[in-house]
Design a protein around this motif. Structure first.
Motif, PDB file in Angstrom:
ATOM      1  N   THR A  50       1.025  -1.279   0.086  1.00  0.00           N
ATOM      2  CA  THR A  50       0.151   0.203   0.068  1.00  0.00           C
ATOM      3  C   THR A  50       0.876   1.295  -0.112  1.00  0.00           C
ATOM      4  OG1 THR A  50      -0.061  -0.035   2.328  1.00  0.00           O
ATOM      5  CG2 THR A  50      -1.754  -1.181   1.403  1.00  0.00           C
ATOM      6  N   LEU A  51       0.390   2.509  -0.069  1.00  0.00           N
ATOM      7  CA  LEU A  51       0.808   3.553  -0.173  1.00  0.00           C
ATOM      8  C   LEU A  51       1.627   3.976   1.135  1.00  0.00           C
ATOM      9  CD1 LEU A  51      -1.356   6.214  -1.910  1.00  0.00           C
ATOM     10  CD2 LEU A  51       0.671   5.321  -2.799  1.00  0.00           C
ATOM     11  N   VAL A  54       5.707   3.140   1.858  1.00  0.00           N
ATOM     12  CA  VAL A  54       6.876   4.255   1.483  1.00  0.00           C
ATOM     13  C   VAL A  54       6.748   5.203   2.574  1.00  0.00           C
ATOM     14  CG1 VAL A  54       7.606   5.477  -0.127  1.00  0.00           C
ATOM     15  CG2 VAL A  54       6.803   3.461  -0.849  1.00  0.00           C
ATOM     16  N   THR A  87       6.140   7.211  -4.601  1.00  0.00           N
ATOM     17  CA  THR A  87       4.865   6.964  -4.518  1.00  0.00           C
ATOM     18  C   THR A  87       4.289   8.020  -5.784  1.00  0.00           C
ATOM     19  OG1 THR A  87       4.534   8.886  -2.848  1.00  0.00           O
ATOM     20  CG2 THR A  87       4.411   6.325  -2.325  1.00  0.00           C
ATOM     21  N   ARG A  88       3.198   7.703  -6.399  1.00  0.00           N
ATOM     22  CA  ARG A  88       2.711   8.529  -7.593  1.00  0.00           C
ATOM     23  C   ARG A  88       1.605   9.268  -7.259  1.00  0.00           C
ATOM     24  NH1 ARG A  88      -0.812   7.800 -12.162  1.00  0.00           N
ATOM     25  NH2 ARG A  88      -1.853   5.977 -11.207  1.00  0.00           N
ATOM     26  N   ASN A  90      -1.036  10.868  -3.789  1.00  0.00           N
ATOM     27  CA  ASN A  90      -1.461  11.132  -2.528  1.00  0.00           C
ATOM     28  C   ASN A  90      -1.688  12.529  -2.219  1.00  0.00           C
ATOM     29  OD1 ASN A  90      -1.325  10.395   0.509  1.00  0.00           O
ATOM     30  ND2 ASN A  90       0.108   9.218   0.344  1.00  0.00           N
ATOM     31  N   VAL A  95       2.659  13.001  -1.636  1.00  0.00           N
ATOM     32  CA  VAL A  95       3.073  12.435  -2.732  1.00  0.00           C
ATOM     33  C   VAL A  95       4.474  12.948  -3.481  1.00  0.00           C
ATOM     34  CG1 VAL A  95       2.435  14.568  -4.015  1.00  0.00           C
ATOM     35  CG2 VAL A  95       2.174  12.578  -5.420  1.00  0.00           C
ATOM     36  N   ASP A  97       6.628  10.523  -1.974  1.00  0.00           N
ATOM     37  CA  ASP A  97       7.313  10.123  -0.924  1.00  0.00           C
ATOM     38  C   ASP A  97       8.274   8.930  -1.486  1.00  0.00           C
ATOM     39  OD1 ASP A  97       8.561   9.645   1.673  1.00  0.00           O
ATOM     40  OD2 ASP A  97       6.648   9.102   2.613  1.00  0.00           O
ATOM     41  N   LEU A 113       0.043   2.974  -7.966  1.00  0.00           N
ATOM     42  CA  LEU A 113       0.229   4.244  -7.309  1.00  0.00           C
ATOM     43  C   LEU A 113       1.739   4.633  -7.097  1.00  0.00           C
ATOM     44  CD1 LEU A 113      -3.143   4.423  -5.165  1.00  0.00           C
ATOM     45  CD2 LEU A 113      -2.491   5.235  -7.310  1.00  0.00           C
ATOM     46  N   VAL A 114       2.456   3.396  -7.468  1.00  0.00           N
ATOM     47  CA  VAL A 114       4.017   3.566  -6.962  1.00  0.00           C
ATOM     48  C   VAL A 114       4.895   3.340  -8.330  1.00  0.00           C
ATOM     49  CG1 VAL A 114       5.626   2.354  -5.778  1.00  0.00           C
ATOM     50  CG2 VAL A 114       3.451   2.476  -4.687  1.00  0.00           C
ATOM     51  N   LYS A 154      -1.330  13.630  -8.194  1.00  0.00           N
ATOM     52  CA  LYS A 154      -0.587  12.794  -8.585  1.00  0.00           C
ATOM     53  C   LYS A 154       0.691  13.504  -9.433  1.00  0.00           C
ATOM     54  CE  LYS A 154      -4.140   9.230  -9.552  1.00  0.00           C
ATOM     55  NZ  LYS A 154      -4.991   8.827 -10.539  1.00  0.00           N
TER      56      LYS A 154
END
Length: 213
Positions: A50-51, A54, A87-88, A90, A95, A97, A113-114, A154
């Motif tokens: 998951t986000l 990271v 991370t793409r 958040n 975002v 990270d 999302l990564v 994003k």
């Protein structure tokens, strides 16, 4: 050092360059979007991070969701120790990270999302991580983050490739990382010492209150 040619800047490090990130990467990979399934208790079950895996330079191997073994392309996105992730999506402040994968569970993949960065021979992955977490990169990331609202912004391939990176020679990159890691150890030791003192003061406080009562 060498003259910068600009009076108010003065001298700058010799051999350092400012390059676009695209010139330091062999590839940028994006994960897929598998559907989560019920955890069957099998340690070899496929899983997607998951986000929250990271987190400010730290990789959390326990932040994942179980997925089906029939998920398409899961093998091509399997994580390995040493992978550099970003991370793409958040919030605007989170975002972009980044972290380097440490100890990773088997059959672990990453979501859409990564991003996974593959640095080329000009860049040390640990140096890139430190730079991506620095204020200079943070300003570029938040500038390029796009979204209909602040809760889900994003960053795209095209923006990432154009981020500026201050790049020393590879040997100096390694030295800088080693220096920062030494500072981290000193900081962590200071934090542990202060936490011990705080705990001792709490114990003393409780003892004094008990005696007073």
């Amino acid at each position: 050092l060498k003259p910068s040619g600009i009076e108010w800047i003065g001298e700058i490090p010799e051999g350092w360059e400012v390059l676009k990130l695209r010139r330091l990467l062999s590839n940028i990979e994006q994960g897929n979007s598998p559907n989560a399934v019920q955890d069957n208790g099998d340690p070899n079950q496929w899983k997607v991070i998951t986000l929250s895996a990271v987190s400010k330079g730290v990789f959390r191997s326990d932040a994942f969701k179980p997925i089906s073994s029939t998920t398409v392309q899961k093998e091509s996105n399997t994580l390995a120790e040493g992978d550099l992730l970003l991370t793409r999506a958040n919030t605007r402040s989170l975002v972009g990270d980044a972290c380097i994968v440490g100890e990773v569970l088997p059959n672990t993949t990453f979501s859409d999302l990564v991003y996974r960065f593959l640095p080329n021979s000009r860049a040390n992955s640990k140096y890139l991580l430190r730079y991506l977490l620095a204020n200079a990169s943070r300003a570029q990331i938040e500038r390029d983050a796009r979204g209909s609202n602040e809760t889900m912004c994003k960053v795209s391939h095209s923006h990432i490739k154009e981020w500026d990176v201050v790049l020393p020679p590879i040997g100096e990159q390694v030295d800088i990382v080693a220096y920062l890691e030494r500072l981290d150890k000193v900081r962590e030791g200071t934090i542990r010492s202060m936490n011990t003192q705080i705990q001792s003061l709490k114990t003393l406080r409780s003892t004094l209150i008990a005696h007073a009562v």
